[in-house]
Write an enzyme that holds these catalytic residues in place. Structure first.
Site, short mmCIF file in Angstrom:
data_model
loop_
_atom_site.label_atom_id
_atom_site.label_comp_id
_atom_site.label_asym_id
_atom_site.label_seq_id
_atom_site.Cartn_x
_atom_site.Cartn_y
_atom_site.Cartn_z
N SER A 1 0.82 -1.21 0.00
CA SER A 1 0.00 0.00 0.00
C SER A 1 0.85 1.26 0.00
O SER A 1 2.01 1.25 0.41
CB SER A 1 -0.91 0.02 1.23
OG SER A 1 -1.78 -1.07 1.22
N GLU B 1 -2.66 -14.64 -1.38
CA GLU B 1 -2.91 -14.00 -0.09
C GLU B 1 -4.35 -14.20 0.34
O GLU B 1 -4.64 -14.63 1.44
CB GLU B 1 -2.58 -12.51 -0.20
CG GLU B 1 -2.81 -11.76 1.09
CD GLU B 1 -2.33 -10.31 1.00
OE1 GLU B 1 -2.14 -9.72 2.06
OE2 GLU B 1 -2.19 -9.78 -0.11
N GLU C 1 -15.31 -5.20 0.96
CA GLU C 1 -16.14 -4.55 -0.06
C GLU C 1 -15.53 -4.81 -1.45
O GLU C 1 -16.25 -5.11 -2.40
CB GLU C 1 -16.23 -3.04 0.19
CG GLU C 1 -17.11 -2.64 1.37
CD GLU C 1 -16.45 -2.90 2.72
OE1 GLU C 1 -15.20 -2.90 2.78
OE2 GLU C 1 -17.18 -3.12 3.70
#
Lengths: 364, 387, 364, 387
Positions: free
Chosen positions: D128, D243, D372
């Site tokens: 990230s 993952e 989500e």
């Protein structure tokens, strides 16, 4: 350890799927619903042609002697197409009883070949179901009485029809008098047989509920992809996507649980009752969610009679409570999980070889 | 804050209770989605109106009792406790009438409301169109001005009660080429006009609870327009506010369901013993019904002091529709294998109304604006999140 | 029937809100957390200046004699700003006990004016809480023993600190020896008083939990409106909107329930225990959902120490189980709802005038 | 289908069980988010590797045991049953290594994997960036080619284990002006290079479970590039598949939690009596852990027959993360008022690990792609709904 079906099993499943796709369109189901019997002799004939009536019947009686594991894939398809027929009762449950009852050979010879050929319907009255499915058209009724098995013809019983929300179901209150003449199996082996019927009935419905889950999901996806609101397909809205994705998750994880349960029943694992109940609970949960969310993404269409969705939704609601409702099955699982001798935790999922006492349930 | 009823309120409750005890039909009426049942319910509306009870909040000269909203809540509490019939004219009385009071001319009010109060005219809503379900601004039905008439062409759908009703109200595009919310006009029209065809739509239970309305050059007098031409959207939004808001589902309905649910569980102690989580579910149902009641009382009191209903109308819609599902799902769990039996099945043993209610509850999260739309409204208008 | 607060009550609430907005910024709270006592004398002084320590104290003892209803609005604000102080215990619960105990006037005169002026902290040891909040800084401890009330000083007890996930809480195991000298109220009126403490404690926490719900919601909304992903504010995604909208619904319907409970306690309605428990349950549920959904919309920020959200989330989790956890309160509500003499249904929501026996609970 | 273990599998299980009985530390290690705990866990990785247990599926010459996935599952079952320590090198072994096996050069594998197996090198992920959380394609960190080096500039965040780890892997933009998924390259880099600064980020529990990594003209040899320049996105997606998919959370972890949860409830019969719905919740936990286990076995068997992991990796992620929350929430309900106590609190009475687990479970629905995002993937790739 191999948790996959073999190519032959999958090929048979695919063949049945193709057959039902052609033969069991929603319009046809609606037509059959409207008939008094709710059953189609023509459909039954075709099911027999596909070998479905002969699936469990031993080869010596004209069948093809397949196992619970083969049935499980068939039942998923029967569920997906919401087949209105007593096939499960006749060709799976009744055949199980007939195969395993210590009754005289003549009785088996009388019924098993006829079932295999699709010429006989058998109704099964398990005490967990308050009413008996398909009793009116049955050539033979196998009924529970104090753990005994009794065999009766239609003429020996009094039937009262009870309408179900699922118009493809035909339920009857059956009044009858047990006698020595009607008894075909005493209580001692009978008790175990009725447990076997319960586990197989619940297993068959779990698989059907999973099939129904997928059908309702597919109908929801189709509707959402086509129907437009606010200038976009409703299926492009995240809320709609997530409703349907949640159903896909439930279905994905119910399936291996159902398959393990089928294997456990086929191989008489001591924990089969727990595993079957888990399967029924998870399949029922998936089906209820699929019904709710598919209705929701259908919008107003979702609560109409015209949309095909209703046929599958109602069947899911009905089957969810047959052969043990969620309360019954939750008790069976909890009894194992919360017991002091519970074998939980890693490494116990396939502990089929380890003897564990099965908790008995009193029927009646 | 004062949460005790006044003496006047208590007297009103006693009066209503007494009257209902005398007048509520002993035998349940047939469903108003059948022709016979519709007639029975229309007659009941007439009976109610003799005491000014069909619309208690209306002025007396319109056929009401001139009560405030708290008295309306009291009336509803007694009504549901008494097990009185469902209201066939609900669309007229609770959806159209508040709008009419605000936007209608004096003549329109006098023409329409008293006949609505007596059930002489039963009203259907005609909001949705085939391409405009939750997206009401996508309306395409047209009304073209021709002298002192509008000529209406188009199609409405999901029109509740429209199969047997006398009148309907809806939005029509009066400005050619207008987009979305603009150029829409609110029009009332009798359902027996030449050019109108109704096609019943069967619901989950098989009965025609709504209809499609086809309109082919239907001539409607301009006098039946509500408000200004082109102002239809704002007027309709006021109606929608009421629909989702205070009066669409009175709290007493859910309190009564919660009470019956608790009784159902008490009559099935074996089920509670087998699954104690049923006790949780029933407790939850009672708490939900109470919370909805309290929120409604609070809103009623706020309105009495000059407040307005805002985006919390959307929270209401979500809350009661999910509560209704939860309660009926619990009932079905209690009933277990007998839950699937239709009300007329001999072995249903008088529990069939739960199945009916369960089916009806499925529609709650969808009609009057889906709950997804309501959540958008809450997020954007109450919480201020970006569109 | 008037279910609204009057202008004076609302004005007081607004004043407290403005005061806390300035005085209780998250940075200040973090500073206070880091101190050994976890309490700020300065903040306490300011709370006293606002009249909060005097709120319940009768005028004759230097207070302003307000009711449970006035407290409820204050507690919502205290929750919203997560005020780390023993204000509730001292100025609400202890004052309730002191006001209502049939103890000698000298004892009241000794403590009530000091509390009103903000010069005394009192810890309250209710048997439902395994540990006592803020015992270390307390000038007086009012402790339960067999339904009696005992009054002790810090020197008379042995304290063992227990760290909570909510760093603003200061919890202590209190070991002490009850004696005639310490007893200030016998069991007979004591029992009812401890019930009163429980109801007020649960009420205060319900309102704080509602305040926390709104704070976490606001933090979630702020984050979602500012943080961008995939080129858009995350708050423009429907899934995020719906997460937050669901919290708003819970909060909207918990509030009037809390207000009714406060009214029922203030007016000693016979059903106050049920109504308070309902309030605590619904406030706790709203707070738990707000915590979960606000963490979720915060993304990875949601489980960091740096983001302010964690302070409110942890407090919500902790308060949810104080003065009766959800199991305790569910039992109280269920006891009423499922009882054979239950008065449910329309028209019973405000039946304050009708005598109903309150189910007793054994403490200890 | 054959759901019994083979003799070979049973022997492997017995061997692992025996070894773990002898070697698992008696005293729990300190958290690997502390310096001392990190060193303890690194030492444990070394101990594991002496038996080839740190990465059983790897080839023997890389430090593994060359087992198949079913044996890996068996290993994990024994590992979790034995209460063995958490794996500090999880990011390396379960996320990077499968990718390295597929895309790495022979030299890279030999350089990296054996040192990873022994814990000499502990790996952090660096996916990230401040502006690219769930939207990984928004990456802005640059790697500019300069001879046989890349010069790296930029910032990574939420880098798990990066506070004490030795190496990290991540994506960097190698093509100037490239957009979204294009022009990204997968680069491995030692965390002690000049120009790298790490800032620990504290988690909910106050410990620095992840870090920001600031890179200021960091020179990384081109030899540390994994796969082709510009092919980084596809390679990373393969990692992400793993993952979310099979190895991130082994089923045994949840089965062990379910077992401990059942024990916790058995030790608190008063709680079960006061709220029988706790029994439901525990039963539900067991069912969820079983379902996750069965689904994983099925996938492992399918992969062994040449199948691939597809969008069902997303269903996995949703399922285990929600299960983990449900289990820990249930534990907190059982603990009631004592649930808030920190592990070190004297009155926590040995139940503090549930609070730790509860806090950690909060992160499950967020990391490795929020749930989500997973639901979007399921809807679009599995179900074929429009974007």
């Amino acid at each position: 350890m191999d948790f996959t079906f073999d190519d032959q099993q999958l090929a048979f499943r695919d063949a049945i799927r193709k057959f039902l796709m052609v033969e069991a369109a929603p319009e046809m189901l609606r037509e059959v619903w409207e008939t008094h019997s709710g059953r189609s002799a023509e459909l039954r004939g075709k099911l027999a042609d596909q070998g479905l009536t002969a699936l469990s019947v031993p080869e010596e009686f004209g069948g093809i002697g397949q196992t619970d594991l083969d049935w499980i894939l068939v039942h998923q398809e029967l569920g997906y197409y919401a087949i209105p027929d007593s096939l499960t009762d006749t060709a799976y449950l009744a055949v199980y009883l007939l195969n395993n009852m210590p009754c005289d050979l003549a009785f088996k010879r009388q019924w098993l070949p006829r079932i295999a050929e699709g010429r006989a319907r058998v109704a099964v009255g398990h005490p967990l179901n308050p009413l008996v499915s398909d009793a009116e058209m049955a050539d033979l009724l196998l009924l529970w009485h104090d753990d005994e098995v009794h065999a009766l013809t239609r003429e020996q019983v009094k039937l009262t029809a009870n309408a179900s929300i699922d118009m493809s179901r035909r339920l009857f209150r059956v009044e009858w008098t047990p006698s020595r003449d009607t008894r075909v199996c005493p209580a001692s082996p009978g008790r175990e047989l009725w447990d076997g019927v319960l586990n197989r009935g619940a297993l068959a419905l779990s698989a059907q509920l999973l099939g129904l889950t997928h059908r309702m999901l597919d109908l929801g996806v189709d509707h959402a992809a086509q129907r437009k609101q606010f200038g976009k397909p409703v299926g492009s809205f995240q809320a709609v996507k997530h409703h349907l994705a949640d159903v896909a998750v439930k279905a994905e994880f119910a399936e291996p649980v159902i398959h393990r349960a089928a294997y456990a029943v086929a191989n008489e694992w001591p924990q089969r009752a727990t595993f079957v109940s888990q399967a029924k609970l998870m399949a029922g949960e998936a089906a209820r969610l699929s019904a709710r969310h598919s209705i929701q993404v259908h919008g107003a269409m979702g609560y109409t009679w015209e949309a095909d969705l209703q046929m599958f939704v109602k069947r899911a609601w009905a089957l969810d409570s047959a052969y043990g409702d969620s309360i019954f099955h939750k008790q069976r699982v909890a009894g194992q999980v919360l017991g002091v001798d519970a074998r939980l935790g890693p490494g116990e999922s396939f502990a089929g070889g380890i003897e564990r006492p099965m908790k008995g349930i009193q029927y009646g | 804050m004062r949460l005790e009823y006044t003496d006047k309120q208590n007297r009103f409750r006693a009066e209503v209770r007494e009257w209902l005890r005398e007048h509520v039909p002993r035998e349940p009426l047939k469903s108003f989605d059948t022709e016979e049942g519709f007639a029975q319910h229309r007659a009941w509306e007439r009976t109610l109106s003799t005491a000014g009870y069909s619309a208690v909040t209306w002025p007396k000269d319109m056929g009401g009792r001139g009560t405030d909203l708290v008295e309306w809540l009291i009336f509803e509490e007694e009504y549901w406790s008494a097990g009185a019939p469902l209201r066939v004219n609900q669309n007229g009385i609770f959806l159209l009438a508040p709008t009419l009071m605000e936007y209608g001319t004096e003549i329109q009010k006098r023409m329409i409301l008293p006949r609505m109060a007596t059930g002489e005219d039963v009203w259907a809503q005609a909001w949705s169109e085939p391409g405009a379900g939750s997206d009401m601004a996508a309306i395409r039905s047209k009304a073209v001005r021709d002298g002192d008439h509008y000529v209406i062409t188009g199609q409405k759908t999901w029109s509740t009660r429209a199969v047997f009703a006398d009148w309907a109200f809806g939005l029509f595009r009066t400005e050619e080429g207008s987009q979305r919310h603009h150029g829409l006009t609110f029009i009332l029209f009798p359902l027996n006009l030449p050019g109108i065809t109704r096609r019943p739509i069967r619901q989950l239970n098989g009965l025609p609870g709504f209809a499609e309305i086809f309109m082919d050059d239907v001539r409607v007098p301009v006098a039946y327009r509500l408000g200004e031409e082109g102002a239809g959207w704002n007027i309709a939004m006021a109606t929608a506010g009421f629909e989702r808001g205070l009066m669409l589902r009175s709290p007493a309905r859910f309190q009564q369901t919660a009470r019956l649910l608790a009784e159902l569980l008490r009559r099935h102690p074996d089920r509670a013993a087998a699954d104690p989580s049923l006790c949780d579910a029933v407790t939850q149902a009672w708490m939900g019904a109470e919370a909805y009641t309290l929120a409604t009382y609070r809103t009623a009191c706020r309105l009495a002091k000059g407040g307005h209903i805002g985006a919390e109308a959307s929270t209401n819609k979500i809350f009661w529709s999910e509560l209704d599902l939860q309660m009926h799902e619990t009932a079905m769990r209690i009933l277990g294998a007998r839950g699937e039996l239709m009300p007329e099945a001999p072995d249903a043993a008088g529990t069939g109304q739960w199945l009916d209610g369960f089916l009806f509850a499925q529609a709650g999260p969808i009609y009057a604006g889906t709950n997804e739309i309501q959540r958008n409204i809450i997020a954007e208008r109450m919480l201020g999140l970006p569109r």
